[in-house]
Design a protein around this motif. Structure first.
Motif, PDB file in Angstrom:
ATOM      1  N   SER A 140       0.699  -1.279  -0.118  1.00  8.85           N
ATOM      2  CA  SER A 140      -0.074  -0.184  -0.046  1.00  8.85           C
ATOM      3  C   SER A 140       0.717   1.249  -0.021  1.00  8.85           C
ATOM      4  CB  SER A 140      -1.038   0.066   1.194  1.00  8.85           C
ATOM      5  OG  SER A 140      -1.685   1.103   1.145  1.00  8.85           O
ATOM      6  N   GLN A 153      -3.843   1.535   5.112  1.00  6.38           N
ATOM      7  CA  GLN A 153      -5.224   1.208   5.229  1.00  6.38           C
ATOM      8  C   GLN A 153      -5.884   1.795   6.277  1.00  6.38           C
ATOM      9  OE1 GLN A 153      -6.058  -0.535   2.850  1.00  6.38           O
ATOM     10  NE2 GLN A 153      -4.563  -2.180   2.284  1.00  6.38           N
ATOM     11  N   CYS A 204      -5.782  -0.168  -6.302  1.00  2.00           N
ATOM     12  CA  CYS A 204      -6.720  -1.220  -5.776  1.00  2.00           C
ATOM     13  C   CYS A 204      -7.401  -0.761  -4.781  1.00  2.00           C
ATOM     14  CB  CYS A 204      -6.183  -2.500  -5.245  1.00  2.00           C
ATOM     15  SG  CYS A 204      -7.086  -3.802  -5.118  1.00  2.00           S
ATOM     16  N   GLY A 205      -8.904  -0.712  -4.549  1.00  2.00           N
ATOM     17  CA  GLY A 205      -9.414  -0.092  -3.751  1.00  2.00           C
ATOM     18  C   GLY A 205     -10.962  -0.597  -3.260  1.00  2.00           C
ATOM     19  N   THR A 206     -11.534  -0.089  -2.205  1.00  2.00           N
ATOM     20  CA  THR A 206     -12.989  -0.243  -1.752  1.00  2.00           C
ATOM     21  C   THR A 206     -13.642   0.813  -1.361  1.00  2.00           C
ATOM     22  OG1 THR A 206     -12.301  -1.136   0.547  1.00  2.00           O
ATOM     23  CG2 THR A 206     -12.741  -2.920  -1.196  1.00  2.00           C
ATOM     24  N   GLU A 243     -10.101  -9.450   4.322  1.00  2.00           N
ATOM     25  CA  GLU A 243      -9.228  -9.178   3.446  1.00  2.00           C
ATOM     26  C   GLU A 243      -9.582 -10.058   2.010  1.00  2.00           C
ATOM     27  OE1 GLU A 243      -4.501  -9.253   3.839  1.00  2.00           O
ATOM     28  OE2 GLU A 243      -5.026 -11.099   3.631  1.00  2.00           O
ATOM     29  N   HIS A 271      -6.336  -6.780  -0.339  1.00  2.00           N
ATOM     30  CA  HIS A 271      -6.956  -5.460   0.044  1.00  2.00           C
ATOM     31  C   HIS A 271      -7.766  -5.692   1.059  1.00  2.00           C
ATOM     32  CE1 HIS A 271      -8.057  -1.325  -0.666  1.00  2.00           C
ATOM     33  NE2 HIS A 271      -8.999  -1.552  -0.223  1.00  2.00           N
ATOM     34  N   HIS A 272      -7.848  -4.988   2.129  1.00  2.00           N
ATOM     35  CA  HIS A 272      -8.438  -5.247   3.203  1.00  2.00           C
ATOM     36  C   HIS A 272      -9.839  -4.279   3.176  1.00  2.00           C
ATOM     37  CE1 HIS A 272      -9.608  -6.023   7.414  1.00  2.00           C
ATOM     38  NE2 HIS A 272      -9.958  -4.818   7.651  1.00  2.00           N
ATOM     39  N   GLU A 307      -7.912   2.992  -0.397  1.00  2.00           N
ATOM     40  CA  GLU A 307      -7.272   2.816  -1.835  1.00  2.00           C
ATOM     41  C   GLU A 307      -5.831   2.591  -1.657  1.00  2.00           C
ATOM     42  OE1 GLU A 307     -10.159   4.428  -5.289  1.00  2.00           O
ATOM     43  OE2 GLU A 307      -8.254   5.835  -4.709  1.00  2.00           O
ATOM     44  N   SER A 308      -5.184   1.763  -2.541  1.00  2.00           N
ATOM     45  CA  SER A 308      -3.762   1.466  -2.531  1.00  2.00           C
ATOM     46  C   SER A 308      -3.063   1.778  -3.978  1.00  2.00           C
ATOM     47  CB  SER A 308      -3.441   0.111  -1.892  1.00  2.00           C
ATOM     48  OG  SER A 308      -3.873  -0.288  -0.696  1.00  2.00           O
TER      49      SER A 308
END
Length: 245
Positions: A2, A6, A52-54, A121, A141-142, A163-164
Motif C-alpha cells: 500500500s 489502510q 486497488c480499492g474499496t 481481506e 486488500h482489506h 485505496e492502495s
C-alpha cells in the motif's frame, strides 16, 4: 504493497510523499517466450500505475443485522484510464461465507459490488494478456466498512474509502506489447532509440466489441483519490513521446 496506511481516507487527499511502491513482474518463462515469437526489448521497462480499492456505504435505515453496508471492490487505472489494454481479467476472492466467493471479472471496469456486515481481506489476482506476461499478480486488500472516528453515528452519505497505489513494472517487454501500448494513456513506456522500428501492433481479441472500460465517468468516481505520483509519471511519459514525434 500500500502507498498509504489502510484506513479511512479523505476523498480530497492526494498521494503520499513517500516513494511509490513498485511491483516488478518477473520475466516470462522460456515456454511463454516460445509461444510469443516477438522479440524482447532488453533493459527496458513498461510501467502501469494502478489503484486497488474499496468503497463502502452504510445502509442506514435499510441496514439489517447481516447486511449493514453496500461495498464495491475494484482495480482501476491510477488516472482512471482503461486497464483492459494490459489486464485480461481479475479474480476477486471473497470471504467463504459469500455465495460463490471466487468472482471472475473478464472485462473492465474490473470491479464487483456486494452487501454484508463484516470486514475481511480480499485476495485480488490480476491476469495479463498473452503478449504482456504469462504470470499472474496476487494482491491483497482489506475491506473496511467503519470509519476510524466512531465517536458519532455513521452517515449514509459519506462512504469509507480505502485505496492502495502501485506501479506494476514489466521488464524486457515484447516488441508487440510495446507497440500496442506505446500511445496508451494508462501505460508508461520508455523512449526508444532513434530509428528503431516496431512491428505493427496486434489487436486484442474482442477489444473492438466491448464497452468503454475507463472509470472517468464512473458512478463512484467522486470518491476516488488523486495520486500525484501517477499524474507526474504519466506526464513525464507523454513528454518523452512528444520528443520522439
Amino acid at each position: 504493497m500500500s502507498a498509504r496506511k489502510q484506513g479511512e481516507t479523505p476523498a480530497d487527499e492526494g498521494g503520499s510523499g513517500t516513494k511509490p511502491p513498485r511491483i516488478k513482474i518477473s520475466k516470462s518463462s522460456d515456454a511463454g517466450d516460445a509461444k510469443n515469437v516477438s522479440k524482447r526489448l532488453k533493459d527496458m521497462e513498461i510501467c502501469v500505475p494502478i489503484v486497488c480499492g474499496t468503497i463502502a456505504f452504510y445502509l442506514g435505515r435499510k441496514a439489517s443485522e447481516s447486511q449493514s453496508h453496500k461495498w464495491t471492490v475494484y482495480v482501476r487505472g491510477a488516472t482512471n484510464e482503461d486497464l483492459g489494454v494490459v489486464i485480461k481479467k481479475v479474480v476477486f476472492q471473497l470471504h467463504p461465507s459469500f455465495n460463490n466467493p471466487t468472482r471472475v471479472v473478464e472485462s473492465p471496469p474490473f470491479e464487483l459490488s456486494e452487501c454484508g456486515w463484516g470486514e475481511f481481506e480480499i485476495a485480488v489476482t490480476l491476469f495479463f494478456h498473452s503478449d504482456v506476461c504469462d504470470k499472474q499478480l496476487d494482491l491483497f486488500h482489506h475491506l473496511k466498512l467503519y470509519p476510524e472516528d466512531e465517536s458519532g453515528p455513521q452517515t449514509t452519505k459519506k462512504p469509507v474509502v480505502v485505496e492502495s497505489y502501485n506501479e506494476i513494472v514489466f521488464p524486457d517487454p515484447s516488441e508487440i506489447f510495446f507497440a500496442r501500448v506505446q500511445n496508451h494513456p494508462a501505460v508508461v513506456v520508455p523512449r526508444l532509440p532513434a530509428g528503431f522500428n516496431l512491428p505493427n501492433p496486434a489487436p486484442i481479441e474482442n477489444m473492438a466489441e466491448r464497452e468503454r472500460g475507463d472509470t472517468k465517468d464512473h458512478p463512484l468516481s467522486q470518491w476516488f483519490l488523486n495520486f500525484s505520483e501517477a499524474d507526474e509519471l504519466l506526464k513525464l511519459a507523454a513528454a518523452r513521446q512528444q520528443l520522439i514525434c
